[in-house]
Design a protein around this motif. Sequence first.
Motif, PDB file in Angstrom:
ATOM      1  N   GLU A 120      -4.786   2.997 -10.725  1.00 35.70           N
ATOM      2  CA  GLU A 120      -5.768   1.917 -10.879  1.00 35.70           C
ATOM      3  C   GLU A 120      -5.079   0.554 -10.896  1.00 35.70           C
ATOM      4  O   GLU A 120      -5.576  -0.415 -10.293  1.00 35.70           O
ATOM      5  N   ALA A 121      -3.937   0.478 -11.576  1.00 33.20           N
ATOM      6  CA  ALA A 121      -3.187  -0.780 -11.606  1.00 33.20           C
ATOM      7  C   ALA A 121      -2.710  -1.172 -10.212  1.00 33.20           C
ATOM      8  O   ALA A 121      -2.761  -2.349  -9.825  1.00 33.20           O
ATOM      9  N   LEU A 122      -2.247  -0.196  -9.456  1.00 35.05           N
ATOM     10  CA  LEU A 122      -1.793  -0.483  -8.090  1.00 35.05           C
ATOM     11  C   LEU A 122      -2.952  -0.968  -7.225  1.00 35.05           C
ATOM     12  O   LEU A 122      -2.792  -1.883  -6.405  1.00 35.05           O
ATOM     13  N   ARG A 123      -4.098  -0.358  -7.370  1.00 31.87           N
ATOM     14  CA  ARG A 123      -5.263  -0.788  -6.589  1.00 31.87           C
ATOM     15  C   ARG A 123      -5.602  -2.252  -6.877  1.00 31.87           C
ATOM     16  O   ARG A 123      -5.886  -3.030  -5.972  1.00 31.87           O
ATOM     17  N   ARG A 124      -5.595  -2.644  -8.153  1.00 37.79           N
ATOM     18  CA  ARG A 124      -5.904  -4.025  -8.502  1.00 37.79           C
ATOM     19  C   ARG A 124      -4.828  -4.974  -7.971  1.00 37.79           C
ATOM     20  O   ARG A 124      -5.122  -6.028  -7.414  1.00 37.79           O
ATOM     21  N   ALA A 125      -3.564  -4.594  -8.176  1.00 37.37           N
ATOM     22  CA  ALA A 125      -2.470  -5.507  -7.843  1.00 37.37           C
ATOM     23  C   ALA A 125      -2.290  -5.689  -6.346  1.00 37.37           C
ATOM     24  O   ALA A 125      -1.797  -6.736  -5.905  1.00 37.37           O
ATOM     25  N   THR A 126      -2.690  -4.694  -5.547  1.00 38.46           N
ATOM     26  CA  THR A 126      -2.419  -4.746  -4.100  1.00 38.46           C
ATOM     27  C   THR A 126      -3.657  -5.068  -3.293  1.00 38.46           C
ATOM     28  O   THR A 126      -3.694  -4.813  -2.086  1.00 38.46           O
ATOM     29  N   ASP A 127      -4.663  -5.645  -3.917  1.00 34.16           N
ATOM     30  CA  ASP A 127      -5.889  -5.965  -3.187  1.00 34.16           C
ATOM     31  C   ASP A 127      -5.570  -6.890  -2.010  1.00 34.16           C
ATOM     32  O   ASP A 127      -4.984  -7.970  -2.185  1.00 34.16           O
ATOM     33  N   GLY A 128      -5.925  -6.466  -0.801  1.00 34.45           N
ATOM     34  CA  GLY A 128      -5.666  -7.258   0.399  1.00 34.45           C
ATOM     35  C   GLY A 128      -4.271  -7.085   0.961  1.00 34.45           C
ATOM     36  O   GLY A 128      -3.941  -7.708   1.978  1.00 34.45           O
ATOM     37  N   CYS A 129      -3.440  -6.258   0.357  1.00 31.59           N
ATOM     38  CA  CYS A 129      -2.059  -6.059   0.818  1.00 31.59           C
ATOM     39  C   CYS A 129      -1.952  -4.752   1.610  1.00 31.59           C
ATOM     40  O   CYS A 129      -2.793  -3.857   1.493  1.00 31.59           O
ATOM     41  N   THR A 130      -0.902  -4.660   2.381  1.00 30.02           N
ATOM     42  CA  THR A 130      -0.573  -3.423   3.075  1.00 30.02           C
ATOM     43  C   THR A 130       0.323  -2.600   2.162  1.00 30.02           C
ATOM     44  O   THR A 130       1.337  -3.091   1.662  1.00 30.02           O
ATOM     45  N   VAL A 131      -0.041  -1.347   1.939  1.00 29.79           N
ATOM     46  CA  VAL A 131       0.681  -0.491   1.007  1.00 29.79           C
ATOM     47  C   VAL A 131       1.098   0.786   1.732  1.00 29.79           C
ATOM     48  O   VAL A 131       0.258   1.460   2.337  1.00 29.79           O
ATOM     49  N   ILE A 132       2.379   1.093   1.673  1.00 29.30           N
ATOM     50  CA  ILE A 132       2.908   2.330   2.268  1.00 29.30           C
ATOM     51  C   ILE A 132       3.596   3.094   1.150  1.00 29.30           C
ATOM     52  O   ILE A 132       4.500   2.577   0.490  1.00 29.30           O
ATOM     53  N   ILE A 133       3.153   4.347   0.919  1.00 26.65           N
ATOM     54  CA  ILE A 133       3.583   5.102  -0.254  1.00 26.65           C
ATOM     55  C   ILE A 133       4.229   6.407   0.181  1.00 26.65           C
ATOM     56  O   ILE A 133       3.656   7.161   0.972  1.00 26.65           O
ATOM     57  N   ALA A 134       5.428   6.660  -0.337  1.00 23.23           N
ATOM     58  CA  ALA A 134       6.037   7.985  -0.211  1.00 23.23           C
ATOM     59  C   ALA A 134       5.732   8.744  -1.492  1.00 23.23           C
ATOM     60  O   ALA A 134       6.066   8.289  -2.588  1.00 23.23           O
TER      61      ALA A 134
END
Length: 575
Positions: A531-545
């Motif tokens: 949930e914290a990642l969703r809030r912090a990365t709003d509008g960003c490109t996120v690539i997760i391993a």
Amino acid sequence: MTTNDMYESSEPDTAGKQQDDDARLTACAAPGRHWFGLSGTLQTLETLFTITRWGALAWTAQGVMDRAATHETWGLVAFAVTSALAVGAGWTAGTLAEQGARAVATGLRQQLTGALLPTAGRISRTGPAEAAWAMVDLADDVADYHAQAAPLRRSAPLSMLAVLAVTAAVHWPAAIVLVLTTALLPLNMRLAGLFAQHGADRQAAATRHLNAVVLDSFRGMRTLRELGAVGRRRHTLTTAAERLNKATMSVLRRAFLSGMIMDVVITFSIAVNATYIGLSLLGYVHVPHAPRLALSTGLLVLLLCPMYFAPMRARSSAFHLRERAVIAAGAIHDIVRDTPAEATPAAGPHPTGPVGVSLTAVRFRHGGADHDTIHADADFAPGTWTAITGASGSGKSTLLSLIAGLRRPSAGTVRWRTSSVRQAPVLGGFSWVGQQTVLLDATVRDNIRLGCPDATEQQIRRAVDAAGLSAVIEGLTEGLDTRLGEGGRGVSTGEARRIAIARAFLRGARLWLLDEPTAHLDADSEREVVEALRRATDGCTVIIATHSFPLAAAADTVLAIDDGLLHDASPVKAR
């Protein structure tokens, strides 16, 4: 090469190798050369002031014998003034040499930092134990040698010449004795260097081995305890420490032996001069055409004899430091040389808009491997979440490092793209959150603004809110000013991970690369981090391993790596 081979093998010292060693050692001294030059000049002035001081003392002694009160008074005044000048010059020379040593050590550590830290398409192959040894010990070994040897190269010849000239002017037979005994000293100094070289090689190898054993023991202490292998590891550590102790004692014995030989030569020279002066003053010996020897001249010659040999004694000591410095400079050179050259320039504008990533025919193969680790063709659209799954060791972290620009592909291209530009990865242009959160022994505020030291209080509060840390901060005794212990003691693993998210948010990057950000978390902590990642990365490109099914389920697209091949990599549409 086995550990025993490391100790028993030694490379013959050829003229070419010695030239390379000298060249490397000289190059290391460049940052402190100005300070060393000033230090050498002041050491020469110290010698001149000391000669004058002993002359004043001898004159005063003659005045006492002749009952000349005026001579006594002026002699004592001159002795006091020149003593103060000599002490001041010596202290200043030492201070300047220390300043030069700090400059040399700082320069070497900057080189090592550039080689050891991942930059522009390169990652050092140096292990952590050797890296720590180089940063902490080897840089100081080189700096300490130059702090002693570099000023002496300027001051020793001038100081010895000044003492010899004054001795010859006062009573030339004593100067001849000094010259004759001087011929024996260079041979002894060379022997000192040869004696020290092999011992220094063994000591360096033993130090490297002990560093590796200690570091591995601390890192694997939990595993060793669980396996009941602490006792066996203690024996390994004791053996490595004893080996280093033996190597160090060997170096000290060789240094003592060569120093003893030099002391014998110096003592013999001083004894010959003292005997000659004593017999001359008693009237038993007289050298034809030599000037008459009075109490003042005889005392001055005796006081100057030890001064004549002092630079040579210091140079002999520097010979032992030189062998350690040669090994240290060689090890530092190898670390810097073995680091791959930069492939991607670090300079370039950081993207300010949404960032997409394109991998075109990207291949990556580790050095010495017979097959590619990564085969990837993919497009990551701006503003999307993409999860990359795969077995451990399949190459997920390697792929992230290629996207970040921390490694360069063996083939193909990696490009970041915005609405206005398409460019190679830019260091510092992304935010990274990994499975190991590094927290310093500092306040929560300092840990959050680690990547952005100039952040305002408002920016820090916004990062705290984005990472869902507000309730956690309110529960701490001193809020943001609460000091965390070593390794983040005082917060849970999930809270530490959210501090890392706040830190990444504060950077303001529009591309986030996450390497197992929810590893080792329970279900509730994992949900809070997602949930914290969703809030912090709003509008960003996120690539997760990731291996986490809940985290992969939160992504817009899931890709997989099998046998190094990234598949199902169709373009991802923005949310």
